[in-house]
Scaffold this active site. Structure first.
Site: not given
Ligand SMILES: *Cc1c(COP(=O)(O)O)cnc(C)c1O
Length: 352
Positions: A101, A168, A192
């Protein structure tokens, strides 16, 4: 058979959140209408979004200088929306690349201005976090992925280097008490640890905005979303509602202190089981191990398929490692009960 949902995302939600969301599909707050049928500018929905923002600010212990937004496009859109709003040719984005990511965040930021990768752990296949950061003098902001969902590493303290910090937090938002005020911008896809797919939360310090020399389309402009109170266009009404239900659940269960207590108990049990059985090994540096996503391997890789087959047979869902990493990945988000991790560890022991 009882199922144990270790999916990495979309992931497990509390049963009562699912029950409340299901009820609201039929009759939302005794309106006689479904949550799927109400207008996003009605007082019914404005109350939902306002309560969600209030709980987020309370959990984060942040004040008026921050704004909470509920946007679309996933965390993936934030990889470009952040630099589009914060970075231009006069500045420099310092980005930590510790996995899949973070690497995408680097690629997208390069479309908008100069980028320096200040942390790169690819020399050891991202099994640790490179934490000595040397920032360029003209750094506009530093970006970190607080939890590397795929690789199984997590920052347990955050770099404070006198530049705005962007995080993030898609896979570890609200997993423990955090000094959120150290961050100037936080984003998290909800699917999530805080709700259903379809909404991304962005928390931004207002003083950070309005500094780049670029025309920004309204739908991508944080400032425009702030002015419109996250109602610039039709927001993902149902996904925001599921996030509200999850946020209420976190508070009712005892808040972030309780989440951390539970998450540590689960993660400690799992890592202990891995470390105690020679058949299994976790390559992640002890100090950087994630309490949300544990990545580990079988010492004898020829036994992996049989282990995964047994997991399937016993109702352990979603434990196969990410396609580029392999091995086993066990995700233990807030809603995961200790009993599921106990069941998984018992299975590991009997297989070993
Ligand atoms: C899942 C994930 C993403 C991507 O999220 P999308 O909502 O699919 O765009 C980004 N960053 C992290 C840390 C993630 O775990």
């Amino acid at each position: 058979m009882q199922l144990h949902n270790f999916n990495s995302g979309p992931a497990i939600l509390p049963q009562e959140v699912l029950d409340q969301a299901a009820a609201a599909i039929h009759n939302f707050n005794n309106t006689g209408l479904s949550i799927l049928e109400i207008g996003h500018r009605t007082s019914h929905f404005v109350e939902v979004i306002e309560e969600a923002k209030t709980i987020v600010k309370r959990l984060m212990n942040i004040g008026e200088e921050y704004e909470v937004l509920f946007l679309q496009g996933g965390a993936t859109m934030q990889f470009m929306q952040v630099p589009m709003n914060l970075l231009d040719e006069t500045g420099m984005a310092a980005i930590c690349d510790n996995g899949v990511w973070g690497n995408k965040a680097v690629k997208e930021a390069k479309l908008f201005g100069p980028v320096t990768v200040v942390s790169d752990s690819s020399d050891k296949k991202h099994t640790y976090l490179h934490k000595q950061l040397n920032l360029p003098a003209d750094t506009t902001y530093l970006h970190i992925t607080t939890n590397n969902t795929v690789e199984g590493t997590q920052w347990h303290s955050y770099p404070q280097l006198g530049v705005p910090l962007v995080g993030d937090m898609s896979s570890d938002i609200f997993c423990r008490p955090t000094d959120f005020s150290k961050f100037d911008l936080i984003y998290a896809g909800a699917q999530k640890n805080m709700g259903a797919a379809g909404v991304t939360m962005v928390v931004v310090k207002k003083s950070l905005l309005g500094k780049v020399n670029r025309k920004i389309p309204a739908i991508l402009d944080y400032q425009k979303h702030i002015e419109a109170g996250s109602l610039l266009n039709t927001p993902p009404v149902f996904s925001i509602y599921v996030s509200l239900l999850t946020l209420r659940w976190i508070e009712k269960e005892g808040g972030l202190v309780e989440m951390e207590k539970r998450n540590l108990e689960k993660a400690n049990l799992l890592y202990k089981t891995i470390d105690e059985h020679p058949l299994f090994y976790c390559p992640i540096a002890q100090e950087d191990r994630s309490i949300m996503n544990a990545v580990f391997f079988l010492n004898d890789s020829s036994k992996e398929a049989a282990f995964l087959e047994l997991c399937k047979k016993e109702g352990m869902i979603g434990v196969k490692g990410y396609r580029t990493v392999g091995g086993i990945r066990v995700s233990m988000y807030n809603a995961m009960p200790l009993s599921s991790v106990v069941a998984f560890c018992d299975l590991m022991k009997s297989f070993a």
